[in-house]
Design a protein around this motif. Structure first.
Motif, PDB file in Angstrom:
ATOM      1  N   LEU A 139       0.498  -1.164   0.223  1.00 15.82           N
ATOM      2  CA  LEU A 139       0.616   0.096  -0.252  1.00 15.82           C
ATOM      3  C   LEU A 139       0.423   1.726  -0.157  1.00 15.82           C
ATOM      4  O   LEU A 139       1.861   1.224   0.629  1.00 15.82           O
ATOM      5  N   PHE A 140       0.456   2.099  -1.121  1.00 12.41           N
ATOM      6  CA  PHE A 140       1.335   3.297  -1.230  1.00 12.41           C
ATOM      7  C   PHE A 140       0.926   3.956  -0.494  1.00 12.41           C
ATOM      8  O   PHE A 140      -0.457   4.549  -1.544  1.00 12.41           O
ATOM      9  N   ALA A 141       0.236   5.370   0.603  1.00 12.38           N
ATOM     10  CA  ALA A 141      -0.670   6.220   1.530  1.00 12.38           C
ATOM     11  C   ALA A 141       0.392   7.307   2.298  1.00 12.38           C
ATOM     12  O   ALA A 141       1.182   7.095   1.983  1.00 12.38           O
ATOM     13  N   GLY A 142      -0.635   7.425   2.484  1.00 13.92           N
ATOM     14  CA  GLY A 142      -0.350   8.771   3.625  1.00 13.92           C
ATOM     15  C   GLY A 142       0.152   7.722   5.059  1.00 13.92           C
ATOM     16  O   GLY A 142       0.165   7.008   5.229  1.00 13.92           O
ATOM     17  N   ARG A 164       6.133   9.309   0.177  1.00 10.51           N
ATOM     18  CA  ARG A 164       6.925  10.142   0.690  1.00 10.51           C
ATOM     19  C   ARG A 164       7.752  12.487   0.554  1.00 10.51           C
ATOM     20  O   ARG A 164       8.035  13.211   0.109  1.00 10.51           O
ATOM     21  N   GLY A 165       5.882  12.420   0.127  1.00 11.16           N
ATOM     22  CA  GLY A 165       6.510  14.285   0.345  1.00 11.16           C
ATOM     23  C   GLY A 165       6.387  15.189   0.854  1.00 11.16           C
ATOM     24  O   GLY A 165       7.174  16.347   0.904  1.00 11.16           O
ATOM     25  N   GLU A 166       7.095  14.875   2.629  1.00  9.93           N
ATOM     26  CA  GLU A 166       6.313  15.983   3.348  1.00  9.93           C
ATOM     27  C   GLU A 166       8.117  16.004   3.327  1.00  9.93           C
ATOM     28  O   GLU A 166       8.642  16.299   4.118  1.00  9.93           O
ATOM     29  N   LEU A 167       9.203  14.651   2.887  1.00  7.95           N
ATOM     30  CA  LEU A 167      10.413  14.542   2.786  1.00  7.95           C
ATOM     31  C   LEU A 167      10.835  15.530   1.669  1.00  7.95           C
ATOM     32  O   LEU A 167      12.579  16.557   1.802  1.00  7.95           O
ATOM     33  N   PHE A 168      10.196  16.061   0.737  1.00  9.48           N
ATOM     34  CA  PHE A 168      10.470  17.324  -0.430  1.00  9.48           C
ATOM     35  C   PHE A 168      10.447  18.692   0.343  1.00  9.48           C
ATOM     36  O   PHE A 168       9.189  18.919   0.560  1.00  9.48           O
ATOM     37  N   GLU A 175       1.534  22.005   0.432  1.00  6.66           N
ATOM     38  CA  GLU A 175       1.599  21.209  -0.115  1.00  6.66           C
ATOM     39  C   GLU A 175       0.760  20.564  -1.392  1.00  6.66           C
ATOM     40  O   GLU A 175       0.636  18.889  -1.580  1.00  6.66           O
ATOM     41  N   VAL A 176       0.683  21.028  -2.348  1.00  5.91           N
ATOM     42  CA  VAL A 176       0.303  20.691  -3.794  1.00  5.91           C
ATOM     43  C   VAL A 176       0.961  20.170  -4.149  1.00  5.91           C
ATOM     44  O   VAL A 176       1.629  19.042  -4.836  1.00  5.91           O
ATOM     45  N   LEU A 177       2.303  21.127  -3.514  1.00  7.75           N
ATOM     46  CA  LEU A 177       4.048  20.772  -4.228  1.00  7.75           C
ATOM     47  C   LEU A 177       4.747  19.085  -3.516  1.00  7.75           C
ATOM     48  O   LEU A 177       4.596  18.213  -4.574  1.00  7.75           O
ATOM     49  N   ARG A 178       3.730  18.904  -2.145  1.00  4.18           N
ATOM     50  CA  ARG A 178       4.051  17.594  -2.270  1.00  4.18           C
ATOM     51  C   ARG A 178       3.861  16.441  -2.453  1.00  4.18           C
ATOM     52  O   ARG A 178       4.323  15.619  -2.810  1.00  4.18           O
ATOM     53  N   ASP A 179       2.174  16.918  -3.107  1.00  9.79           N
ATOM     54  CA  ASP A 179       1.678  15.722  -3.697  1.00  9.79           C
ATOM     55  C   ASP A 179       2.515  15.629  -5.337  1.00  9.79           C
ATOM     56  O   ASP A 179       2.525  14.279  -5.287  1.00  9.79           O
ATOM     57  N   HIS A 180       2.934  16.675  -5.545  1.00  8.33           N
ATOM     58  CA  HIS A 180       3.095  16.238  -7.176  1.00  8.33           C
ATOM     59  C   HIS A 180       3.888  15.506  -7.316  1.00  8.33           C
ATOM     60  O   HIS A 180       4.600  14.218  -7.351  1.00  8.33           O
ATOM     61  N   HIS A 181       5.557  15.795  -5.816  1.00  3.55           N
ATOM     62  CA  HIS A 181       6.663  14.977  -6.208  1.00  3.55           C
ATOM     63  C   HIS A 181       6.274  13.915  -5.655  1.00  3.55           C
ATOM     64  O   HIS A 181       6.972  13.081  -5.713  1.00  3.55           O
ATOM     65  N   SER A 182       5.152  13.328  -4.426  1.00  2.00           N
ATOM     66  CA  SER A 182       5.125  12.102  -4.080  1.00  2.00           C
ATOM     67  C   SER A 182       4.674  10.784  -5.111  1.00  2.00           C
ATOM     68  O   SER A 182       5.577   9.973  -4.945  1.00  2.00           O
ATOM     69  N   TYR A 183       3.836  10.959  -5.891  1.00  2.00           N
ATOM     70  CA  TYR A 183       3.248  10.717  -6.861  1.00  2.00           C
ATOM     71  C   TYR A 183       4.335  10.829  -7.909  1.00  2.00           C
ATOM     72  O   TYR A 183       4.515   9.395  -8.759  1.00  2.00           O
ATOM     73  N   LEU A 184       5.381  11.704  -8.533  1.00  2.83           N
ATOM     74  CA  LEU A 184       6.522  12.010  -8.945  1.00  2.83           C
ATOM     75  C   LEU A 184       7.012  11.197  -9.018  1.00  2.83           C
ATOM     76  O   LEU A 184       7.502   9.772  -9.737  1.00  2.83           O
ATOM     77  N   HIS A 191      -2.627  -1.158  -8.662  1.00  2.00           N
ATOM     78  CA  HIS A 191      -4.366  -1.058  -8.544  1.00  2.00           C
ATOM     79  C   HIS A 191      -4.351   1.127  -8.297  1.00  2.00           C
ATOM     80  O   HIS A 191      -3.587   1.577  -7.162  1.00  2.00           O
ATOM     81  N   ASN A 192      -5.024   2.366  -9.149  1.00  2.00           N
ATOM     82  CA  ASN A 192      -4.439   3.445  -8.795  1.00  2.00           C
ATOM     83  C   ASN A 192      -6.124   3.912  -7.577  1.00  2.00           C
ATOM     84  O   ASN A 192      -6.897   3.987  -8.945  1.00  2.00           O
ATOM     85  N   HIS A 193      -5.756   4.111  -7.194  1.00  2.00           N
ATOM     86  CA  HIS A 193      -7.074   5.141  -6.336  1.00  2.00           C
ATOM     87  C   HIS A 193      -7.014   6.728  -5.854  1.00  2.00           C
ATOM     88  O   HIS A 193      -7.670   6.978  -5.432  1.00  2.00           O
ATOM     89  N   SER A 194      -5.763   6.961  -6.343  1.00  2.00           N
ATOM     90  CA  SER A 194      -5.879   8.348  -5.635  1.00  2.00           C
ATOM     91  C   SER A 194      -6.122   8.943  -7.316  1.00  2.00           C
ATOM     92  O   SER A 194      -6.626   8.450  -7.973  1.00  2.00           O
ATOM     93  N   LEU A 195      -6.262  10.416  -6.355  1.00  2.00           N
ATOM     94  CA  LEU A 195      -7.156  11.731  -7.558  1.00  2.00           C
ATOM     95  C   LEU A 195      -5.904  12.804  -7.940  1.00  2.00           C
ATOM     96  O   LEU A 195      -6.504  13.632  -8.946  1.00  2.00           O
ATOM     97  N   HIS A 196      -5.170  12.181  -8.094  1.00  2.00           N
ATOM     98  CA  HIS A 196      -4.084  13.044  -9.012  1.00  2.00           C
ATOM     99  C   HIS A 196      -3.922  12.855 -10.153  1.00  2.00           C
ATOM    100  O   HIS A 196      -4.046  11.242 -10.290  1.00  2.00           O
ATOM    101  N   HIS A 197      -3.370  13.543 -10.935  1.00  2.00           N
ATOM    102  CA  HIS A 197      -3.082  13.269 -12.190  1.00  2.00           C
ATOM    103  C   HIS A 197      -2.390  12.674 -12.563  1.00  2.00           C
ATOM    104  O   HIS A 197      -2.154  11.741 -13.458  1.00  2.00           O
ATOM    105  N   LEU A 198      -0.993  12.750 -11.412  1.00  2.00           N
ATOM    106  CA  LEU A 198       0.471  12.058 -12.525  1.00  2.00           C
ATOM    107  C   LEU A 198       0.717  10.300 -12.757  1.00  2.00           C
ATOM    108  O   LEU A 198       1.229   9.970 -13.970  1.00  2.00           O
ATOM    109  N   PRO A 199      -0.360   9.649 -11.516  1.00  2.00           N
ATOM    110  CA  PRO A 199       0.078   8.519 -11.906  1.00  2.00           C
ATOM    111  C   PRO A 199      -1.200   7.931 -12.900  1.00  2.00           C
ATOM    112  O   PRO A 199      -0.046   7.289 -14.092  1.00  2.00           O
TER     113      PRO A 199
END
Length: 369
Positions: free
Chosen positions: A45-48, A61-65, A81-90, A107-115
Motif C-alpha cells: 500500500l502506498f498512502a499517507g 514521501r511528499g513531506e520529505l521534499f 501541500e500541492v507541491l508535496r503531492d506532486h513530488h510524492s506521485y512523481l 491499482h491506482n485509487h489516487s485522485l491525482h493526475h500524475l499516476p
C-alpha cells in the motif's frame, strides 16, 4: 484459480488508510486492501503516513521534499501541500518505471493526475478506479492517455466520464459484511459522513425535526465553519453528535437505528455510507442523486428528489417499516466485498495475461530479427 499476485495499491498521499477514516475513499481502500490480503495476494500500500493495515506499506514521501529558498520565493511557487503531492506521485511513478518487475499489477485509487499521465511510461499493468466525476487535471491526463485501463465505481460515474473514455466497466465498492453485522434497529435516525456542505448534514437535521425523530450524527468535522454554523447550534437531546467513530463503533451505531438519512447536495459518485447502512440492515431514506439509486434498489430504502426535505421526512417514516433482513440481503447481493474482489481479480488477470502476450511477441520478434 488465479495465482497470488503482487499488487501495488496507490492511495492518497495526504491521508493514512487508518481508522477513523478521513472519508469514503480511504474506507474503500482499507476494505479492498484487507480483502485482497485475505484472498492470499501480496499487497503493498502506498498512502499517507500512519496507515494501519497489516500489509507491507510504503509512505508516499511528499513531506520529505522541501523546496529551496530560491524555489519558494519564485512567483510560480504553489501551496506547499500541492507541491508535496506532486513530488510524492512523481517519485512513486518513476520508481514503478525503473522497477517494472516489482509488482504484477498497480491499482491506482489516487485522485491525482500524475499516476494516469505517467502510466504509459510504466511497463507494469495498471488499472485506475475512478471515484469522482471529471476533474480538470485528471480529465486532461486521461484525454492524453485514452488507453489507460479504467473502471468506475457506479454506472453514474461511468456515464460522467464517457465523453473522454467511452464505455468503461463498473465495479461497485464493496464492504466486508461480517464487519457490518445485522442490527436490531431502534427508534432513532442516523446520519454519518464528513461534515462538509456537500454532504448535507443540515438537511438531515431539518428532516429529522419534521419527522419528529431523534437524530444521531457521526463523522469527521472536515469543515469547522460549516459544523459551527449549520450543525452545532442544533445539538442537544434531539440531535446528538457521537463523534468520529472507528468502524466497529459506527457499525454498532448504524445497527441500533431504524433508518439512515443520506442527504448529498451533489451527485454522489457511489455512496459508501449507503452500502454500510444496508449491511447493518438499516434502510436508507435519501436523495436520489448520483450512484445512490444503484445501491439502494427497490427493497432497501426510499429515495426522493434532491433537496426535498419534506419528502425526505416522509421517506424516513416509510423506511422504518422495511424488513431489516431484506435490507441486509440487498447488501449481500449488491455491496459485498466478495463480489468486488472477484471482479477486480478478473481485471487483474486480464492485465497480466495481456502483458505476458506482449512479452511473448517481443521475444519472438527479437529472435526473428
Amino acid at each position: 484459480m488465479l495465482e497470488p499476485l503482487r499488487i501495488a495499491i496507490v492511495a492518497s498521499s495526504r491521508h493514512p488508510i487508518a481508522q477513523p477514516f478521513a472519508g469514503g475513499l480511504e474506507a474503500h481502500v482499507w476494505h479492498l486492501t484487507r480483502s485482497l490480503t485475505l484472498a492470499g495476494h501480496g499487497v503493498t500500500l502506498f498512502a499517507g503516513a500512519g496507515s494501519d493495515l497489516p500489509v507491507e506499506s510504503d509512505r508516499l514521501r511528499g513531506e520529505l521534499f522541501e523546496p529551496s529558498d530560491a524555489a519558494r520565493s519564485d512567483v510560480s511557487m504553489p501551496p506547499l501541500e500541492v507541491l508535496r503531492d506532486h513530488h510524492s506521485y512523481l517519485s512513486l511513478m518513476l520508481s514503478f518505471s525503473r522497477n517494472p518487475d516489482d509488482f504484477d499489477v498497480i491499482h491506482n485509487h489516487s485522485l491525482h493526475h500524475l499516476p494516469v499521465a505517467m502510466g504509459p511510461a510504466v511497463d507494469t499493468p495498471m488499472v485506475t478506479t475512478l471515484h469522482t466525476p471529471p476533474t480538470p487535471w485528471l480529465e486532461s491526463a486521461l484525454a492524453l492517455a485514452p488507453e489507460t485501463r479504467c473502471v468506475a465505481v457506479s454506472r453514474h460515474t461511468a456515464r460522467a466520464w464517457s465523453h473522454v473514455l467511452g464505455p468503461i466497466p463498473v465495479v461497485h465498492n464493496g464492504v466486508e459484511l461480517n464487519r457490518w453485522p445485522l442490527g436490531d434497529g431502534g427508534d432513532d435516525l442516523v446520519w454519518f459522513g464528513r461534515f462538509v456542505p456537500e454532504k448535507g448534514a443540515h438537511l438531515a437535521i431539518e428532516a429529522a425535526r419534521i419527522a419528529g425523530r431523534r437524530l444521531r450524527l457521526a463523522g469527521p468535522v472536515s469543515d469547522e465553519t460549516y459544523f459551527r454554523d449549520r450543525v452545532a447550534p442544533f445539538l442537544g437531546d434531539r440531535v446528538r453528535y457521537e463523534g468520529h467513530l472507528h468502524q466497529h463503533q459506527l457499525a454498532r451505531l448504524l445497527g441500533s437505528c431504524g433508518a439512515a438519512l443520506v442527504t448529498p447536495v451533489w451527485d454522489e459518485p457511489y455512496g459508501l455510507v449507503v452500502a454500510e447502512s444496508l449491511a447493518c440492515g438499516t434502510p436508507v431514506a435519501g436523495f436520489a442523486r448520483g450512484g445512490i439509486p444503484e445501491i439502494v434498489g427497490d427493497t432497501a430504502g426510499v429515495l426522493v428528489a434532491g433537496g426535498d426535505v419534506d419528502a425526505l421526512a416522509e421517506a424516513a417514516e416509510r423506511a422504518f417499516s422495511f424488513d431489516r433482513r431484506e435490507v441486509r440481503r440487498r447488501a449481500e447481493t449488491a455491496c459485498s466485498d466478495i463480489a468486488m474482489i472477484d471482479r477486480y481479480t478478473d481485471i487483474y488477470a486480464e492485465l497480466v495475461a495481456d502483458r505476458n502476450r506482449r512479452c511473448v511477441r517481443s521475444s519472438a520478434q527479437a529472435l526473428s530479427a
